[in-house]
Scaffold this motif. Structure first.
Motif, mmCIF file in Angstrom:
data_model
loop_
_atom_site.group_PDB
_atom_site.id
_atom_site.type_symbol
_atom_site.label_atom_id
_atom_site.label_comp_id
_atom_site.label_asym_id
_atom_site.label_seq_id
_atom_site.Cartn_x
_atom_site.Cartn_y
_atom_site.Cartn_z
ATOM 1 N N ALA A 237 0.825 -1.212 0.000
ATOM 2 C CA ALA A 237 0.000 0.000 0.000
ATOM 3 C C ALA A 237 0.856 1.257 0.000
ATOM 4 O O ALA A 237 0.559 2.222 -0.699
ATOM 5 C CB ALA A 237 -0.926 0.002 1.214
ATOM 6 N N GLN A 238 1.925 1.237 0.758
ATOM 7 C CA GLN A 238 2.751 2.436 0.927
ATOM 8 C C GLN A 238 3.632 2.714 -0.291
ATOM 9 O O GLN A 238 3.784 3.865 -0.689
ATOM 10 C CB GLN A 238 3.630 2.285 2.176
ATOM 11 N N GLU B 265 -2.782 4.080 -4.879
ATOM 12 C CA GLU B 265 -3.747 4.655 -3.944
ATOM 13 C C GLU B 265 -3.117 5.045 -2.614
ATOM 14 O O GLU B 265 -3.674 5.854 -1.880
ATOM 15 C CB GLU B 265 -4.880 3.670 -3.708
ATOM 16 N N GLY B 266 -2.004 4.431 -2.255
ATOM 17 C CA GLY B 266 -1.359 4.718 -0.966
ATOM 18 C C GLY B 266 -2.015 3.946 0.165
ATOM 19 O O GLY B 266 -2.762 2.993 -0.043
ATOM 20 N N LEU B 267 -1.742 4.383 1.375
ATOM 21 C CA LEU B 267 -2.248 3.701 2.565
ATOM 22 C C LEU B 267 -3.678 4.166 2.845
ATOM 23 O O LEU B 267 -3.920 5.103 3.593
ATOM 24 C CB LEU B 267 -1.327 3.992 3.761
ATOM 25 N N THR B 268 -4.623 3.491 2.231
ATOM 26 C CA THR B 268 -6.041 3.834 2.364
ATOM 27 C C THR B 268 -6.629 3.174 3.613
ATOM 28 O O THR B 268 -5.981 2.338 4.261
ATOM 29 C CB THR B 268 -6.821 3.356 1.136
ATOM 30 N N ALA B 269 -7.877 3.517 3.903
ATOM 31 C CA ALA B 269 -8.572 2.897 5.023
ATOM 32 C C ALA B 269 -8.716 1.387 4.799
ATOM 33 O O ALA B 269 -8.551 0.594 5.729
ATOM 34 C CB ALA B 269 -9.937 3.537 5.211
ATOM 35 N N GLY B 270 -8.983 0.979 3.570
ATOM 36 C CA GLY B 270 -9.112 -0.444 3.265
ATOM 37 C C GLY B 270 -7.807 -1.198 3.424
ATOM 38 O O GLY B 270 -7.789 -2.311 3.954
#
Length: 128
Positions: A84-85, A90-95
């Motif tokens: 994610a990072q 999208e980066g570090l999303t809530a999901g």
């Protein structure tokens, strides 16, 4: 007092507490889940796993199994964070955070089983 048992118990409990510290908080809020705490949980869990290799008893085998489960879950959580990072657009999303925290929750459950085994083993220990 058996120093080996003290060190073993220390790492088992430390692994669980670090994992709990990472796990606690809103599952989807990345601000509440420190990646360094996840890294520390992975390292301490791996150390605890190495310490469990010497025990040749049945309870030792279950200790090792719980530790391997926790290791796999925490490594998967770390890979989820790294994806994610650093890789996902999208980066570090809530999901992504929820996935990472859920995986660490599985490791926490395995760590709690290991602590229960440690307590049972300690209580049932008989001096000869």
């Amino acid at each position: 007092m058996n120093l080996e048992k003290v060190v073993f118990g220390f790492f088992v409990v430390l692994a669980a507490t670090l994992n709990f510290g990472f796990f606690i908080g809103d599952i989807s809020d990345p601000e509440l889940h420190n990646v360094y705490e996840l890294f520390a949980a992975v390292v301490v869990n791996l150390i605890a796993t190495v310490l469990k290799f010497g025990d040749r008893t049945q309870i030792g085998a279950v200790h090792l199994a719980t530790s391997l489960v926790a290791d796999l879950q925490l490594i998967a959580a770390s890979l989820s964070w790294a994806w994610a990072q650093y890789i996902s657009s999208e980066g570090l999303t809530a999901g992504a955070t929820a996935s990472m925290v859920s995986l660490s929750g599985g490791a926490l459950l395995a760590n709690l089983v290991s602590i229960v085994l440690l307590v049972v083993e300690t209580v049932s220990f008989q001096r000869h």
